[in-house]
Design an enzyme around this catalytic site. Sequence first.
Site, PDB file in Angstrom:
ATOM      1  N   SER A  97       0.862  -1.186   0.000  1.00 13.60           N
ATOM      2  CA  SER A  97       0.000   0.000   0.000  1.00 13.60           C
ATOM      3  C   SER A  97       0.894   1.230   0.000  1.00 13.60           C
ATOM      4  O   SER A  97       1.807   1.333   0.836  1.00 13.60           O
ATOM      5  CB  SER A  97      -0.893   0.015   1.237  1.00 13.60           C
ATOM      6  OG  SER A  97      -1.449   1.310   1.394  1.00 13.60           O
ATOM      7  N   GLY A  98       0.616   2.170  -0.896  1.00 10.61           N
ATOM      8  CA  GLY A  98       1.437   3.376  -0.973  1.00 10.61           C
ATOM      9  C   GLY A  98       1.263   4.274   0.237  1.00 10.61           C
ATOM     10  O   GLY A  98       2.228   4.631   0.920  1.00 10.61           O
ATOM     11  N   SER A  99       0.007   4.656   0.543  1.00 12.49           N
ATOM     12  CA  SER A  99      -0.211   5.573   1.676  1.00 12.49           C
ATOM     13  C   SER A  99       0.255   4.936   2.979  1.00 12.49           C
ATOM     14  O   SER A  99       0.845   5.605   3.836  1.00 12.49           O
ATOM     15  CB  SER A  99      -1.683   5.979   1.762  1.00 12.49           C
ATOM     16  OG  SER A  99      -2.516   4.854   1.906  1.00 12.49           O
ATOM     17  N   ASP A 139     -10.358   6.561  -1.287  1.00 13.39           N
ATOM     18  CA  ASP A 139      -9.021   6.894  -0.800  1.00 13.39           C
ATOM     19  C   ASP A 139      -8.895   8.418  -0.750  1.00 13.39           C
ATOM     20  O   ASP A 139      -9.134   9.092  -1.747  1.00 13.39           O
ATOM     21  CB  ASP A 139      -7.980   6.293  -1.757  1.00 13.39           C
ATOM     22  CG  ASP A 139      -6.603   6.188  -1.121  1.00 13.39           C
ATOM     23  OD1 ASP A 139      -6.280   7.042  -0.284  1.00 13.39           O
ATOM     24  OD2 ASP A 139      -5.859   5.265  -1.491  1.00 13.39           O
ATOM     25  N   GLY A 141      -1.084   5.285  -3.718  1.00 18.12           N
ATOM     26  CA  GLY A 141       0.230   4.959  -4.289  1.00 18.12           C
ATOM     27  C   GLY A 141       0.223   3.720  -5.162  1.00 18.12           C
ATOM     28  O   GLY A 141       0.857   3.692  -6.237  1.00 18.12           O
ATOM     29  N   THR A 142      -0.493   2.686  -4.724  1.00 18.77           N
ATOM     30  CA  THR A 142      -0.571   1.498  -5.588  1.00 18.77           C
ATOM     31  C   THR A 142      -1.398   1.822  -6.832  1.00 18.77           C
ATOM     32  O   THR A 142      -1.129   1.312  -7.924  1.00 18.77           O
ATOM     33  CB  THR A 142      -1.171   0.303  -4.824  1.00 18.77           C
ATOM     34  OG1 THR A 142      -2.404   0.705  -4.209  1.00 18.77           O
ATOM     35  CG2 THR A 142      -0.220  -0.212  -3.754  1.00 18.77           C
TER      36      THR A 142
HETATM   37  O1  LIG Z   1      -1.940   4.362  -1.348  1.00 14.40           O
HETATM   38  C1  LIG Z   1      -2.392   3.216  -1.497  1.00 14.40           C
HETATM   39  O2  LIG Z   1      -1.829   2.376  -2.190  1.00 14.40           O
HETATM   40  C2  LIG Z   1      -3.632   2.883  -0.768  1.00 14.40           C
HETATM   41  N1  LIG Z   1      -4.276   3.832   0.043  1.00 14.40           N
HETATM   42  C3  LIG Z   1      -5.321   3.126   0.781  1.00 14.40           C
HETATM   43  C4  LIG Z   1      -5.621   1.936  -0.061  1.00 14.40           C
HETATM   44  C5  LIG Z   1      -4.371   1.627  -0.849  1.00 14.40           C
HETATM   45  O3  LIG Z   1      -3.633   0.622  -0.216  1.00 14.40           O
END
Ligand SMILES: O=C(O)[C@H]1NCC[C@@H]1O
Length: 344
Positions: free
Chosen positions: A90-92, A252, A257-258
């Site tokens: 997960s990016g965040s 989100d 990020g993903t």
């Molecule tokens: O940034 C992300 O990748 C995500 N944010 C919450 C759900 C994902 O994992």
Amino acid sequence: MRSSKVIHVVSCHAEGEVGDVIVGGVAPPPGDTLWEQSRWIARDETLRNFMLNEPRGGVFRHVNLLVPSKDPRAQMAWIIMEPADTPPMSGSNSLCVATVLLDSGILPMTEPVTHLVLEAPGGLVEITAQCRDGKAEKVEVHNVPSFADKIDRWIEVEGVGSLQVDTAYGGDSFVIADPQQLGFSLHADEAADLVATGLKITHAANEQLGFTHPLNPQWSHISFCQIAAPVSHESGVATATNAVVIRPGKIDRSPCGTGCSARMAVLHAKGQLKVGEPFIGRSIIGSEFECRIVSPCDIAGRPAIIPSLAGRAWITGTHQHLLDPSDPWPEGYQLSDTWPRDLK
Ligand SMILES: O=C(O)[C@H]1NCC[C@@H]1O
């Protein structure tokens, strides 16, 4: 006060998306690999339910469990718990984990730049944190290999009709749709309608297209619908707003990020984004990730990319979550008023 468990948490958000970090009180789960440990957490559900369900959690919350790394190249590993899934990456959440590790002194910070290698269940990620006065001010993540899966495919979506979509993996799996085809402009006041439509698209894409990671066949579904605006060039930089719909029903708050990684893989496969070219992903609340394709790579013989995303995260508090032995809901509860059932 009495308690049969004490879970220590440093709460955080990355560009608006909550990513709390468990820094103590939970023993590492069994498993020879981090992926196996994350499957144990997903199967067992006790920690997920305690932290994510009401009264301690809610559909907006993601929780990350720090564990010792299995790969000797990494300084720390973590298991991501999201409302519907226990995902590979997960990016965040990676931004929150890196920020909590450095800002709270769990790992040493070197100013002005700290380099880390962290282990997510889906693979190693390289972190470069710009640090000043004891704060990780901006964190760049070199994500796991990301790839376009199915390009320009048509699906039938209930209430929508025929819809052209792409599917891709960016550390988690996405169906990507165009808001113009759906009548959305990606304004914050569309959030509830975006969620209802996005859940239907995810459901249709899982039934009609499906997804299986070529190196990890256990990851065999599409997690998210990304409703992604066409790329425009702002001051010469490729920029696109998105709304990523997270099951069971929220958007989100970060640019995901993903999701940006998956989007860049699709743009690259379509010849619309070059290696090294900057790409800004913007969220529905206006927060941004600065992204780019670091390098092309190969995954099980298929073309892929190593994406990078950079953003900011801030600590919002500390919590000690307790369980009184007389509490009749030790694993909490979900009600469909705030925790919608997956719409079909
Ligand atoms: O940034 C992300 O990748 C995500 N944010 C919450 C759900 C994902 O994992």
